[in-house]
Design an enzyme around this catalytic site. Structure first.
Site, PDB file in Angstrom:
ATOM      1  N   GLY A  88       0.806  -1.215   0.000  1.00  0.00           N
ATOM      2  CA  GLY A  88       0.000   0.000   0.000  1.00  0.00           C
ATOM      3  C   GLY A  88       0.838   1.263   0.000  1.00  0.00           C
ATOM      4  O   GLY A  88       0.338   2.360  -0.230  1.00  0.00           O
ATOM      5  N   ARG A 172      14.712  -0.158   0.445  1.00  0.00           N
ATOM      6  CA  ARG A 172      14.921  -1.420   1.146  1.00  0.00           C
ATOM      7  C   ARG A 172      15.442  -2.453   0.167  1.00  0.00           C
ATOM      8  O   ARG A 172      14.995  -2.521  -0.969  1.00  0.00           O
ATOM      9  CB  ARG A 172      13.578  -1.867   1.738  1.00  0.00           C
ATOM     10  CG  ARG A 172      13.621  -3.167   2.485  1.00  0.00           C
ATOM     11  CD  ARG A 172      12.503  -3.236   3.510  1.00  0.00           C
ATOM     12  NE  ARG A 172      11.205  -3.551   2.923  1.00  0.00           N
ATOM     13  CZ  ARG A 172      10.084  -3.646   3.642  1.00  0.00           C
ATOM     14  NH1 ARG A 172      10.098  -3.440   4.946  1.00  0.00           N
ATOM     15  NH2 ARG A 172       8.944  -3.935   3.056  1.00  0.00           N
ATOM     16  N   ASP A 248       1.501 -11.351   6.924  1.00  0.00           N
ATOM     17  CA  ASP A 248       1.974 -10.498   5.819  1.00  0.00           C
ATOM     18  C   ASP A 248       3.362  -9.938   6.111  1.00  0.00           C
ATOM     19  O   ASP A 248       3.993  -9.363   5.228  1.00  0.00           O
ATOM     20  CB  ASP A 248       0.989  -9.351   5.543  1.00  0.00           C
ATOM     21  CG  ASP A 248       0.619  -8.584   6.794  1.00  0.00           C
ATOM     22  OD1 ASP A 248       0.115  -9.203   7.743  1.00  0.00           O
ATOM     23  OD2 ASP A 248       0.848  -7.360   6.840  1.00  0.00           O
TER      24      ASP A 248
HETATM   25  P1  AMP Z   1       2.281  -2.887   8.043  1.00  0.00           P
HETATM   26  O1  AMP Z   1       1.594  -2.597   9.324  1.00  0.00           O
HETATM   27  O2  AMP Z   1       3.368  -1.908   7.687  1.00  0.00           O
HETATM   28  O3  AMP Z   1       2.747  -4.301   7.936  1.00  0.00           O
HETATM   29  O4  AMP Z   1       1.207  -2.670   6.891  1.00  0.00           O
HETATM   30  C1  AMP Z   1       0.072  -3.467   6.771  1.00  0.00           C
HETATM   31  C2  AMP Z   1      -0.666  -3.099   5.522  1.00  0.00           C
HETATM   32  O5  AMP Z   1      -1.078  -1.732   5.547  1.00  0.00           O
HETATM   33  C3  AMP Z   1       0.135  -3.257   4.244  1.00  0.00           C
HETATM   34  O6  AMP Z   1      -0.743  -3.660   3.226  1.00  0.00           O
HETATM   35  C4  AMP Z   1       0.646  -1.871   4.009  1.00  0.00           C
HETATM   36  O7  AMP Z   1       0.951  -1.644   2.647  1.00  0.00           O
HETATM   37  C5  AMP Z   1      -0.548  -1.024   4.433  1.00  0.00           C
HETATM   38  N1  AMP Z   1      -0.130   0.306   4.862  1.00  0.00           N
HETATM   39  C6  AMP Z   1       0.529   0.661   5.966  1.00  0.00           C
HETATM   40  N2  AMP Z   1       0.736   1.979   6.035  1.00  0.00           N
HETATM   41  C7  AMP Z   1       0.185   2.504   4.907  1.00  0.00           C
HETATM   42  C8  AMP Z   1       0.067   3.827   4.385  1.00  0.00           C
HETATM   43  N3  AMP Z   1       0.543   4.898   5.024  1.00  0.00           N
HETATM   44  N4  AMP Z   1      -0.569   3.969   3.203  1.00  0.00           N
HETATM   45  C9  AMP Z   1      -1.057   2.918   2.543  1.00  0.00           C
HETATM   46  N5  AMP Z   1      -0.987   1.653   2.990  1.00  0.00           N
HETATM   47  C10 AMP Z   1      -0.372   1.437   4.159  1.00  0.00           C
HETATM   48 MG    MG Z   2       4.129  -5.049   6.732  1.00  0.00          MG
END
Ligand code: AMP
Ligand code: MG
Length: 487
Positions: A88, A172, A248
């Site tokens: 995302g 990354r 994930d």
């Molecule tokens: P994470 O908590 O970083 O593992 O993210 C979990 C999900 O939320 C993943 O699909 C990320 O791509 C999405 N995500 C986290 N932060 C954002 C953001 N600021 N904008 C869009 N998607 C996000």
């Molecule tokens: Mg993640």
């Protein structure tokens, strides 16, 4: 600017990703460049450190040979299945080929919205990006498999969280970004063809030896399970708490992935939790092996259609693979902690001996890192530092005599043991209060503390001038009780 790309993921069917370039940012500003890493991966440091390099790292220019995309994946978040997550706020620019022929993902994180952004802005804040940079590089220096950080660039645009924060993009580098959740994505859609292609992809890229097996998918499953058993044991051996072990964030490559609310413990407590969103303590320090086991069961479940045409036999295959995890984890954990205790040989009672030390540490509010490091001095006869870690020295004295008896049974000489113990017990880890202070200053534009801390953490083993302040646990008023994922 020359990266050598060979993009294999984009050759998978279109339903695996959205093809999309990163969004340009207003005013790219270089914050960090990991020249040592660039060099290691055969990336020209001068080219990276140029105007074109900066434009690429910001997402303002797509390098020649790249095939940018956002990966589709699903995942169990805190035990609840979400059928569609995906990149995302990240773009896989492509796969670079290192001089040794290894393929590495080059990913921009915080690079704008994608088809998978849902309500998110696709962006990242400088503090959370620097946090990942610092801790991933510290993990690498500790010798623990992890994604790496190549660069941090500010965007010149604010991101709005509770307050406006400076926006940033992290570059990354990873062996791969396929997750348990990538398999779950296709399993949930009963897309067996995609599952098979994904598994074949993973085998070719990460587990080529499975190709030789008469049951390649089972061999891949076994290999992933083995890597995670070792990975989590190694986390525990340095007091690391990942904080958000959702499927994930479980990399099929066996690398530590996603530095959100992660933290290293100061004083030892098995139930330690830092993440502000982990209300139930699901991802507490000592729960991590159970969660990894559970995550791998989700992986096995997703693979069922590939394991056998007969559903009952497929379930038996999956079950027997997943059942191997606890023993594999225990063996890996014992290897790590035996080394930490300076035990070279194997004895039946070692597990008990280690547990007894950890129990004493929990009761005595002993600092995890400093206690283990002081064990090396104790092995050489100097016990004062070790005893001073405990609120009540009686807690450790009984254990010390037991340990001495055990050491005396080994033929290893003391000097060799001390050297080995110093390699198994880091002197410094990224302590929350130091990380927090460095990030706060960095967000105000002052990177002095960040750079100094990074400089220390890339060599976690050796005692040297200037290192002592970084070994100090927080004063009561400095304790960071909670960490935030910063999304
Ligand atoms: P994470 O908590 O970083 O593992 O993210 C979990 C999900 O939320 C993943 O699909 C990320 O791509 C999405 N995500 C986290 N932060 C954002 C953001 N600021 N904008 C869009 N998607 C996000
Ligand atoms: Mg993640």
């Amino acid at each position: 600017m020359t990266f050598i790309f060979d993009n294999t993921y984009v050759r998978l069917p279109a339903r695996f990703y959205e093809r999309r370039a990163p969004y340009p940012v207003a005013r790219p500003g270089l914050v960090k460049l990991n020249l040592a890493l660039a060099d290691q991966f055969g990336i020209d440091p001068d080219a990276l450190n140029s105007a074109d390099g900066l434009a690429i790292l910001a997402g303002n220019q797509v390098p020649a040979g790249a095939a940018p995309l956002a990966m589709a994946y699903a995942g169990h978040q805190f035990g609840r299945f979400v059928p569609q997550l995906g990149d995302g706020r990240a773009i896989l620019l492509g796969e670079i080929v290192t001089p040794s022929g290894q393929h590495l993902d080059l990913q921009l994180k915080g690079s704008g919205r994608t088809a998978f952004s849902r309500a998110g802005d696709g962006r990242a804040a400088l503090g959370s990006v620097l946090r990942e940079y610092l801790i991933s590089e510290a993990m690498a220096a500790l010798g623990i498999p992890t994604t790496r950080s190549l660069a941090v660039v500010t965007t010149g645009e604010p991101v709005y969280r509770e307050v406006p924060l400076p926006g940033a993009v992290l570059t990354r580098v990873a062996q791969g970004h396929v997750r348990v959740g990538t398999f779950e994505y296709f399993s949930a859609r009963q897309d067996i063809d995609a599952l098979r292609r994904l598994a074949d992809y993973v085998i070719a890229r990460h587990y080529p030896e499975a190709q030789e097996d008469e049951r390649p998918y089972r061999a891949m499953l076994d290999a992933v399970i083995a890597r995670h058993a070792t990975l989590v044991a190694r986390w525990l051996s340095v007091g690391f708490i990942h904080g958000v072990m959702n499927t994930d964030n479980a990399a099929i490559s066996g690398e530590t992935l996603d530095y959100g609310p992660c933290a290293f413990m100061d004083h030892y407590h098995p139930g330690q939790v830092y993440s502000s969103i982990d209300h139930q303590g699901r991802y507490a320090y000592a729960n991590q092996p159970y969660i990894a086991h559970w995550n791998l069961a989700q992986f096995a479940q997703a693979l069922l259609p590939l394991l056998d045409v007969d559903p009952d036999r497929a379930i038996r295959e999956a079950q027997s693979a997943v059942d191997a995890f606890p023993d594999q984890f225990d063996r890996a954990w014992l290897d790590c902690f035996r080394a930490k205790l300076g035990l070279i040989e194997v004895a039946d009672d070692d597990h008990n001996l280690i547990d007894a030390l950890l129990d004493a540490m929990a009761s005595g509010v002993a600092d995890f890192t400093n206690t283990f490091r002081a064990l090396a001095d104790a092995a050489a006869g100097a016990e004062a530092l070790l005893r001073s870690q405990f609120s009540d020295t009686a807690l450790i004295d009984a254990w010390l005599s037991r340990w001495r008896v055990r050491l005396a049974k080994e033929s290893t000489d003391t000097a060799a043991r001390v050297i080995a113990m110093h390699r198994a017990n880091p002197l410094v880890i990224p302590r929350n209060h130091q990380v927090e202070a460095a990030l706060n200053a960095a967000e105000e534009g002052d990177l002095t503390a960040f750079d100094a801390l990074l400089q220390i953490l890339v060599n976690p083993w050796d005692d040297r001038p200037g290192v002592t302040p970084y070994t100090r646990p927080p004063q009561p008023h400095e304790i960071i009780a909670q960490t935030f994922c910063g999304t």
